[in-house]
Design an enzyme around this catalytic site. Structure first.
Site, short mmCIF file in Angstrom:
data_model
loop_
_atom_site.label_atom_id
_atom_site.label_comp_id
_atom_site.label_asym_id
_atom_site.label_seq_id
_atom_site.Cartn_x
_atom_site.Cartn_y
_atom_site.Cartn_z
N ASP A 294 0.85 -1.20 0.00
CA ASP A 294 0.00 0.00 0.00
C ASP A 294 0.88 1.24 0.00
O ASP A 294 1.97 1.22 0.57
CB ASP A 294 -0.92 0.00 1.24
CG ASP A 294 -2.19 0.80 1.01
OD1 ASP A 294 -3.28 0.18 0.89
OD2 ASP A 294 -2.10 2.04 0.92
N GLU B 134 -14.79 -8.83 -7.03
CA GLU B 134 -15.04 -9.36 -5.69
C GLU B 134 -16.49 -9.09 -5.28
O GLU B 134 -17.02 -8.03 -5.57
CB GLU B 134 -14.06 -8.68 -4.70
CG GLU B 134 -14.18 -9.16 -3.29
CD GLU B 134 -14.08 -10.68 -3.18
OE1 GLU B 134 -13.07 -11.26 -3.58
OE2 GLU B 134 -15.05 -11.30 -2.68
N PHE B 135 -17.08 -10.05 -4.57
CA PHE B 135 -18.49 -9.92 -4.20
C PHE B 135 -18.73 -9.92 -2.70
O PHE B 135 -19.87 -9.96 -2.25
CB PHE B 135 -19.31 -11.05 -4.85
CG PHE B 135 -19.24 -11.04 -6.35
CD1 PHE B 135 -20.07 -10.21 -7.09
CD2 PHE B 135 -18.31 -11.81 -7.02
CE1 PHE B 135 -19.99 -10.17 -8.48
CE2 PHE B 135 -18.21 -11.78 -8.41
CZ PHE B 135 -19.06 -10.95 -9.14
N LEU B 136 -17.65 -9.90 -1.91
CA LEU B 136 -17.85 -10.00 -0.45
C LEU B 136 -18.55 -8.76 0.11
O LEU B 136 -18.57 -7.71 -0.52
CB LEU B 136 -16.49 -10.19 0.25
CG LEU B 136 -15.40 -9.12 0.15
CD1 LEU B 136 -15.70 -7.90 0.97
CD2 LEU B 136 -14.07 -9.72 0.58
N LYS C 23 -20.11 -7.84 -12.29
CA LYS C 23 -19.99 -7.15 -10.99
C LYS C 23 -20.99 -5.99 -10.89
O LYS C 23 -21.74 -5.86 -9.92
CB LYS C 23 -18.55 -6.67 -10.82
CG LYS C 23 -18.31 -5.81 -9.59
CD LYS C 23 -18.58 -6.55 -8.30
CE LYS C 23 -18.62 -5.61 -7.12
NZ LYS C 23 -19.02 -6.23 -5.89
N ASN D 281 -24.44 -5.73 -8.41
CA ASN D 281 -24.70 -4.67 -7.42
C ASN D 281 -25.92 -3.84 -7.79
O ASN D 281 -26.72 -3.47 -6.93
CB ASN D 281 -23.47 -3.76 -7.28
CG ASN D 281 -22.48 -4.31 -6.26
OD1 ASN D 281 -22.69 -5.40 -5.73
ND2 ASN D 281 -21.42 -3.59 -5.98
N CYS E 17 -19.94 0.88 -1.93
CA CYS E 17 -20.10 0.21 -3.23
C CYS E 17 -21.38 0.58 -3.99
O CYS E 17 -21.32 1.10 -5.10
CB CYS E 17 -20.03 -1.29 -3.05
SG CYS E 17 -18.38 -1.85 -2.60
N LYS F 73 -21.87 4.23 -5.62
CA LYS F 73 -20.93 4.55 -6.70
C LYS F 73 -21.07 3.56 -7.87
O LYS F 73 -20.93 3.94 -9.03
CB LYS F 73 -19.49 4.60 -6.18
CG LYS F 73 -18.82 3.25 -6.02
CD LYS F 73 -17.33 3.39 -5.73
CE LYS F 73 -16.68 2.06 -5.40
NZ LYS F 73 -16.60 1.09 -6.48
N ARG G 241 -18.37 5.41 4.61
CA ARG G 241 -18.42 5.99 3.27
C ARG G 241 -19.87 5.92 2.74
O ARG G 241 -20.47 4.87 2.74
CB ARG G 241 -17.47 5.25 2.32
CG ARG G 241 -16.00 5.52 2.62
CD ARG G 241 -15.08 4.73 1.72
NE ARG G 241 -15.02 3.33 2.08
CZ ARG G 241 -14.27 2.43 1.46
NH1 ARG G 241 -13.52 2.78 0.44
NH2 ARG G 241 -14.25 1.16 1.85
#
Ligand code: NAD
Length: 456
Positions: free
Chosen positions: A30, A151-153, A204, A208, A260, A263, A328
């Protein structure tokens, strides 16, 4: 396998820990030096159930380490995950600055075959562009592959979700890369969806957007229930038992928030307009979502009047959902901002999101309390804003003693209406009638409750 994970936020840190737990040797990378120092010293930068234990265990057994150096972190990796943020840009599209920057750096330092995996949520055609950027920045001729692996977590149950995912989506253009992904995910029993980049990227966003649509749909049914005298929770239960519909994401409330859905729905809508297609349904999903919080504020205003400057409101919940410290796009934070804007003094409590919220909201007219009951002391009303389990189990006798007046606005339908009304509260839920009174537009239920029923 040797794995590098670039971006150790809510997704990357969990991913790195889970990959290590599956037996891979993982390096988390990071640019945020403070974050890396914190994680390396065993302190988690975020709250996620079970994360601290999993990270520490894998640091100790030598399978997990962290660095701020991308060249060093990817050097021995066979697979490099891109897990950086893709926040909403000003025009609604995903801001891909961090993805482009990482792709460029990877290109500059690539010195042998690796599979570069884009896990960040990115719009269609991004993986193709990532591949091109890496190629353009190579210092020596190097073979590499790019894979799309969204990713779907869900935050709050990330580890369990990643370990027991419903499916693994792999968008690829090389059999070699597909085989590497199969080896990497060997511990996962779920179906593998093998497809092209663009379909993987679209899966994805479509997932969502569909879940957000379910939420807005049940919220509109809730609006109808309040006017027609039905109970949206009973309706949702009856609908959800139908296997074609399923019980998930059918909870009427304040609308969806978080890092998520807002946005991603906006980005998909932008993709559709870029493709000269007007995605009408998605436009309504966003509109209905915004309406839910305004409607909640309208209830409070109708009850107390438009000026709340002589009112103190106890607000429980700040995070965008339970079991996380993530605020967020939290609707709870937005509701508090709106109430404060009307002059109200706020007393607030959240089990994990107090620190983040203090940074976001400041301290003007907000008292951050040590627990839920302290927040209620001498407040004119209680607002339930996030669905933490502990808020479902409040001691109503105590709540009644602490509040100045026994009024509850339940934005998440956490309480049992019959029980609360029997205990002497005026109780406003979402999508169900209050004290047996049906919502009427010209004289809302809340005004009737405040002034007494209209004389016929
Ligand atoms: P996050 O903001 O928590 O983490 C992103 C991390 O990337 C930060 O730690 C940041 O410092 C780091 N970073 C930024 N630029 C970098 C660079 N150039 N080099 C190295 N590190 C860099 O974001 P997140 O919530 O983990 O989301 C990451 C991606 O995963 C997003 O695209 C998001 O849409 C997607 N996603 C998130 C969730 C979720 O629940 N949070 C679920 C599914 C998918």
């Amino acid at each position: 396998m040797n794995v590098a994970v670039i971006g150790t936020g809510y997704i990357g840190l969990v991913g790195a820990a889970v990959f290590a737990d599956w037996g891979h040797k993982v390096t988390g990378i990071d640019i945020d030096e403070k974050k890396i120092a914190k994680i390396s010293s065993g302190e988690m930068p975020i709250y996620e159930p079970g994360l601290s234990e999993l990270v520490l265990e894998n640091i100790e057994n030598g399978r997990l380490e962290f660095t701020t150096s991308l060249p060093q972190g990817i050097k021995n990796a066979e697979v490099v995950f891109i897990c950086v943020g893709t926040p909403q840009g000003e025009d609604g599209a995903a801001d891909l600055t961090a993805v482009w920057s990482v792709a460029k750096e990877i290109g500059k330092h690539l010195d042998g075959y690796k599979v570069i995996v884009v896990k960040s949520t990115v719009p269609v055609r991004t993986n193709e562009r990532v591949k091109q950027i890496i190629s353009e920045n190579l210092k020596t001729e190097t073979v590499f592959d790019v894979v799309s692996n969204p990713e779907f977590l869900r935050e709050g149950s990330s580890i369990e979700d990643m370990q027991n995912t419903d499916r693994t989506v792999v968008g690829f253009d090389s059999e070699r890369a597909l085989n590497v992904m199969k080896e990497l995910y060997a511990a996962v029993e779920a179906p593998l969806v093998e497809c092209d980049y663009r379909s993987a990227e679209m899966i994805k966003y479509a997932s969502n957007a569909f879940l957000a649509t379910k939420i807005s749909f049940i919220n509109e049914i809730g609006q109808l229930c309040e006017r027609a005298g039905a109970d949206v929770q009973v309706v949702a239960k009856g609908m959800g038992l139908d296997r074609r519909i399923g019980p998930y994401f059918l909870h009427a409330g304040l609308g969806y928030g978080g890092s998520c859905f807002p946005k991603d729905v906006a980005a998909l809508y932008k993709t559709s307009t870029d493709q000269a297609y007007d995605f009408k349904l998605l436009r309504s999903v966003m509109e209905v979502n915004g309406m839910q919080r305004s409607y909640f504020i309208k209830k409070i205003k109708s009850y107390f009047g438009n000026n709340l400057s002589d009112r103190t409101i106890a607000c429980l919940g700040l995070s965008f959902k339970s079991n996380t410290d993530d605020i967020r796009e939290s609707v709870s934070v937005e509701v508090i901002r709106l109430l404060r804007g009307l002059g109200a003094k706020i007393r607030v409590y959240d089990p994990e999101a107090m620190v983040n919220s203090k940074k976001e909201l400041g301290e003007s007219n907000i008292k951050y309390c040590l627990d839920a009951y302290e927040a209620m002391e001498q407040a004119d009303a209680l607002c339930l804003l996030t669905e933490w389990d502990q808020f479902r189990k409040l001691d109503l006798t105590k709540v009644k003693q602490l509040l100045k007046s026994p009024v509850i606005f339940d934005g998440r339908n956490l309480m049992d209406r019959d029980k609360v009304e029997k205990a002497g509260f005026t109780y406003f839920a979402v999508g169900k009638v209050t004290n047996g009174l049906i919502e009427q537009d010209e004289r809302p239920v809340y005004a009737i409750l405040r002034n007494g029923p209209k004389k016929s």
